[in-house]
Design an enzyme around this catalytic site. Sequence first.
Site, PDB file in Angstrom:
ATOM      1  N   HIS A   1      52.211  36.235  38.847  1.00 46.67           N
ATOM      2  CA  HIS A   1      53.221  37.293  38.998  1.00 46.67           C
ATOM      3  C   HIS A   1      54.535  36.889  38.317  1.00 46.67           C
ATOM      4  O   HIS A   1      55.227  37.720  37.744  1.00 46.67           O
ATOM      5  CB  HIS A   1      53.466  37.606  40.476  1.00 46.67           C
ATOM      6  CG  HIS A   1      52.264  38.190  41.166  1.00 46.67           C
ATOM      7  ND1 HIS A   1      51.513  39.208  40.616  1.00 46.67           N
ATOM      8  CD2 HIS A   1      51.668  37.897  42.355  1.00 46.67           C
ATOM      9  CE1 HIS A   1      50.518  39.519  41.440  1.00 46.67           C
ATOM     10  NE2 HIS A   1      50.587  38.731  42.493  1.00 46.67           N
TER      11      HIS A   1
ATOM     12  N   ASP B   1      48.210  44.868  35.512  1.00 46.82           N
ATOM     13  CA  ASP B   1      47.132  44.231  36.265  1.00 46.82           C
ATOM     14  C   ASP B   1      46.666  42.933  35.598  1.00 46.82           C
ATOM     15  O   ASP B   1      46.788  42.773  34.384  1.00 46.82           O
ATOM     16  CB  ASP B   1      45.963  45.231  36.374  1.00 46.82           C
ATOM     17  CG  ASP B   1      45.029  44.884  37.520  1.00 46.82           C
ATOM     18  OD1 ASP B   1      45.343  43.969  38.310  1.00 46.82           O
ATOM     19  OD2 ASP B   1      43.972  45.527  37.625  1.00 46.82           O
TER      20      ASP B   1
ATOM     21  N   LEU C   1      67.493  53.111  28.023  1.00 50.85           N
ATOM     22  CA  LEU C   1      66.124  53.234  28.529  1.00 50.85           C
ATOM     23  C   LEU C   1      66.164  53.345  30.051  1.00 50.85           C
ATOM     24  O   LEU C   1      66.949  52.658  30.700  1.00 50.85           O
ATOM     25  CB  LEU C   1      65.299  52.005  28.121  1.00 50.85           C
ATOM     26  CG  LEU C   1      63.874  51.932  28.661  1.00 50.85           C
ATOM     27  CD1 LEU C   1      62.888  51.624  27.541  1.00 50.85           C
ATOM     28  CD2 LEU C   1      63.716  50.852  29.717  1.00 50.85           C
TER      29      LEU C   1
HETATM   30  C1  FPP Z   1      48.489  43.319  39.767  1.00 48.66           C
HETATM   31  O1  FPP Z   1      47.853  42.125  39.399  1.00 48.66           O
HETATM   32  C2  FPP Z   1      49.924  43.102  39.800  1.00 48.66           C
HETATM   33  C3  FPP Z   1      50.721  43.263  40.880  1.00 48.66           C
HETATM   34  C4  FPP Z   1      50.179  43.687  42.196  1.00 48.66           C
HETATM   35  C5  FPP Z   1      52.149  42.969  40.847  1.00 48.66           C
HETATM   36  C6  FPP Z   1      52.830  43.198  39.522  1.00 48.66           C
HETATM   37  C7  FPP Z   1      54.175  42.620  39.565  1.00 48.66           C
HETATM   38  C8  FPP Z   1      54.810  41.988  38.566  1.00 48.66           C
HETATM   39  C9  FPP Z   1      54.268  41.807  37.208  1.00 48.66           C
HETATM   40  C10 FPP Z   1      56.165  41.471  38.797  1.00 48.66           C
HETATM   41  C11 FPP Z   1      57.238  42.387  38.289  1.00 48.66           C
HETATM   42  C12 FPP Z   1      57.935  42.879  39.456  1.00 48.66           C
HETATM   43  C13 FPP Z   1      59.155  43.413  39.532  1.00 48.66           C
HETATM   44  C14 FPP Z   1      59.643  43.778  40.852  1.00 48.66           C
HETATM   45  C15 FPP Z   1      60.068  43.661  38.423  1.00 48.66           C
HETATM   46  P1  FPP Z   1      46.833  41.437  40.412  1.00 48.66           P
HETATM   47  O2  FPP Z   1      47.556  40.433  41.207  1.00 48.66           O
HETATM   48  O3  FPP Z   1      46.133  42.480  41.228  1.00 48.66           O
HETATM   49  O4  FPP Z   1      45.842  40.760  39.428  1.00 48.66           O
HETATM   50  P2  FPP Z   1      44.288  40.451  39.683  1.00 48.66           P
HETATM   51  O5  FPP Z   1      43.608  41.793  39.692  1.00 48.66           O
HETATM   52  O6  FPP Z   1      43.910  39.624  38.508  1.00 48.66           O
HETATM   53  O7  FPP Z   1      44.180  39.723  40.983  1.00 48.66           O
END
Ligand code: FPP
Length: 250
Positions: free
Chosen positions: A40, A23, A134
Site C-alpha cells: 500500500h 488493485d 486537476l
Molecule cells: C487494493 O489492493 C488496494 C487497496 C484496498 C488500497 C489502495 C490504497 C492505496 C494505493 C493507497 C493510497 C491511499 C490514499 C488514501 C491516497 P489489494 O490490497 O486488495 O491487493 P491484492 O488484491 O493484491 O491483495
Amino acid sequence: MSDRTENQTADTLVPRHVAIIMDGNGRWAISRGLPRLAGHRAGTENLRRILRAAVEFGIDYLTIYAFSTENWGRPPEEVHGLMRILEDVIDRELEELHQEGVQLRHIGRLERLDPKLQEKVLSAIELTRNNKQLVLNIAFNYGGRDEIVHAVQCMIRDGISADEVTDELISKHMFTAGVPDPDLIIRTSGELRVSNFLIWQAAYSEWYITQTYWPDFGKEELRKALDTYAQRDRRYGGLSEVVGNEVHAG
Ligand code: FPP
C-alpha cells in the site's frame, strides 16, 4: 507516424475523467516477501507518479479507490495502516499538491473515520477548493451501493416526489455531484469485476484492465490506457457515425 512529444498520447481524445481501481498492492508486496502494508505504501508512491502524469496528459478529474466500505473487513492492522496512509498523504503532501493546483475532494462517508482524520480531510478540501489544475477525488470509505442508499435517503428527506425523480436529480445527490461521469475506468492486477465502484456513474464508462499490479502501473502504462481509450468508439447504446450511406455499428 505522429510527431507527438513525450507528454502527448496518441490522440487528442484525452478522457476528461479517469477513475482507477488501484488493485494488486497486496500481491505486489507478497511476491517480494514484504508485508501487505508495504504494498500500500508503494502504491501511494505510485499515485504521486500517476498524478503528475495525469496533469501532463491533460486529465481534468482523477478518482481513486483508496478504501471501500468492504475494506473494514480486513485485518485491523491493515485497516489502521490505510487510515495512516491517508493521514500521511495529507500531512506530508498537501502543501505540494496545493502548489500544483490539485483540488482534493472526498467521496464516501467520513463519519466512521477518526474525528481528527475527518477534520484533516475537511480542511484539505477547504484549502484546495479553488484549485483548477486537476480534481483528485479520493474514494475513502466509499461503496457504490452505499452511495445510492445515501442519495435515496437524501431525496426522501428533501421531500422529493416520485414524479420528480430523474437521472439528473439522482446524479445531483451522489457524492460525485458536479463531477462528470468517468470516461475511462482503469483496473490494475487483472480482476474482472466492478467491486462496488462508481456503479451509478460507470453506466457508459470505457474499461481498461491490465495485469500489472498498481505499484508498477507507471506513466507509460497510463499512456497506453489513454491510447487505447482514444481508439474506442463510444456509442452510448446508439450507432456509430453514418459513413456514406452505411451506418457503421462498430
Ligand atoms: C487494493 O489492493 C488496494 C487497496 C484496498 C488500497 C489502495 C490504497 C492505496 C494505493 C493507497 C493510497 C491511499 C490514499 C488514501 C491516497 P489489494 O490490497 O486488495 O491487493 P491484492 O488484491 O493484491 O491483495
